[in-house]
Design an enzyme around this catalytic site. Structure first.
Site, short mmCIF file in Angstrom:
data_model
loop_
_atom_site.label_atom_id
_atom_site.label_comp_id
_atom_site.label_asym_id
_atom_site.label_seq_id
_atom_site.Cartn_x
_atom_site.Cartn_y
_atom_site.Cartn_z
N LYS A 12 -11.91 39.62 10.80
CA LYS A 12 -10.57 39.55 10.22
C LYS A 12 -10.31 38.14 9.67
CE LYS A 12 -8.87 42.97 13.57
NZ LYS A 12 -7.88 43.23 14.64
N ASN A 115 -7.25 38.67 16.92
CA ASN A 115 -8.39 38.94 17.81
C ASN A 115 -9.74 39.02 17.09
OD1 ASN A 115 -8.08 41.44 16.65
ND2 ASN A 115 -7.53 42.52 18.53
N HIS A 118 -12.70 43.59 14.03
CA HIS A 118 -12.47 45.04 14.14
C HIS A 118 -13.83 45.71 14.27
CE1 HIS A 118 -11.21 49.16 13.17
NE2 HIS A 118 -12.34 49.20 12.47
P1 IDP Z 1 -8.86 47.67 18.50
O1 IDP Z 1 -8.94 46.67 17.36
O2 IDP Z 1 -9.33 47.07 19.80
O3 IDP Z 1 -9.52 48.98 18.19
P2 IDP Z 1 -6.31 49.05 18.14
O4 IDP Z 1 -5.46 49.58 19.24
O5 IDP Z 1 -7.05 50.03 17.28
O6 IDP Z 1 -7.30 47.96 18.77
O7 IDP Z 1 -5.37 48.16 17.22
C1 IDP Z 1 -5.81 47.70 15.96
C2 IDP Z 1 -5.40 46.25 15.80
O8 IDP Z 1 -3.98 46.18 15.74
C3 IDP Z 1 -5.80 45.35 16.97
O9 IDP Z 1 -7.12 44.87 16.88
C4 IDP Z 1 -4.78 44.25 16.85
O10 IDP Z 1 -5.15 43.32 15.82
C5 IDP Z 1 -3.54 45.00 16.39
N1 IDP Z 1 -2.70 45.38 17.52
C6 IDP Z 1 -2.87 46.43 18.37
N2 IDP Z 1 -1.92 46.48 19.31
C7 IDP Z 1 -1.10 45.44 19.04
C8 IDP Z 1 0.09 44.94 19.67
O11 IDP Z 1 0.59 45.50 20.66
N3 IDP Z 1 0.64 43.83 19.10
C9 IDP Z 1 0.12 43.21 18.01
N4 IDP Z 1 -0.99 43.64 17.39
C10 IDP Z 1 -1.60 44.74 17.90
MG MG Z 2 -8.98 50.48 16.84
#
Ligand code: IDP
Ligand code: MG
Length: 155
Positions: A12, A115, A118
């Site tokens: 990202k 984070n 992806h």
């Molecule tokens: P993942 O990347 O570990 O698969 P997902 O639940 O698919 O996690 O969420 C996609 C992305 O959305 C996350 O990597 C993060 O950047 C963002 N995200 C998910 N949940 C939150 C939240 O509660 N607050 C802010 N950003 C979030």
């Molecule tokens: Mg995801």
């Protein structure tokens, strides 16, 4: 080879701007996975909506979308035995403050909204995400020179 999979991985903008592309690529390479496509690009709004379609209605989506569009993303496809689940384990938990040390997020990040990376969460998502970002002709066919020692069944 049984269990050979491809998965979609994206560094990202926070990861790209922090200079972490090499770190991420190095970890996946050292694991034994093979990079079969890569492109550094800004994602369009349409592409972000499609990439994160399951999150479009969530409260964090506007900030996720604006971050993903704020800088370049490194889009990649990686291949190997059980590549989808293997890469998810290397990436670590969504919230980096809970991600286990040794994982990419556990070692390199602090905030869920920043984070670094992806990775596809299932073979079905991987197929969809690869097709979303790459044409078939973008996927490069070659053999890693260490393949004969990476897998027991190639001996
Ligand atoms: P993942 O990347 O570990 O698969 P997902 O639940 O698919 O996690 O969420 C996609 C992305 O959305 C996350 O990597 C993060 O950047 C963002 N995200 C998910 N949940 C939150 C939240 O509660 N607050 C802010 N950003 C979030
Ligand atoms: Mg995801």
């Amino acid at each position: 080879m049984t269990g050979l999979e491809r998965t979609f991985v994206m560094v990202k903008p926070d990861g790209v701007l922090r200079g972490l592309c090499g770190e991420v690529i190095g970890r996946l390479e050292r694991k034994g996975l093979k990079m079969v496509a890569a492109r550094l690009t800004f994602l369009s709004e349409e592409r972000v909506l499609d990439q994160y379609r399951e999150h479009v209605q969530k409260p964090f989506f506007p900030s996720l979308k604006s971050h993903i569009m704020s800088g370049p993303c490194l889009l990649m496809v990686w291949e190997g035995h059980n590549a989808v689940s293997v890469v998810r384990r290397l990436v670590g938990a969504t919230n980096p403050s809970e991600a286990v040390p040794g994982t990419i997020r556990g070692d390199l990040a602090l905030d869920t909204g920043r984070n670094v990376i992806h990775a596809s969460d299932s073979p079905e998502s991987a197929a969809r995400e690869i097709a979303l970002h790459f044409a078939r002709t973008d996927l490069v066919d070659y053999t890693r020179i260490d393949e004969p020692v990476l897998y027991e069944w190639t001996e």
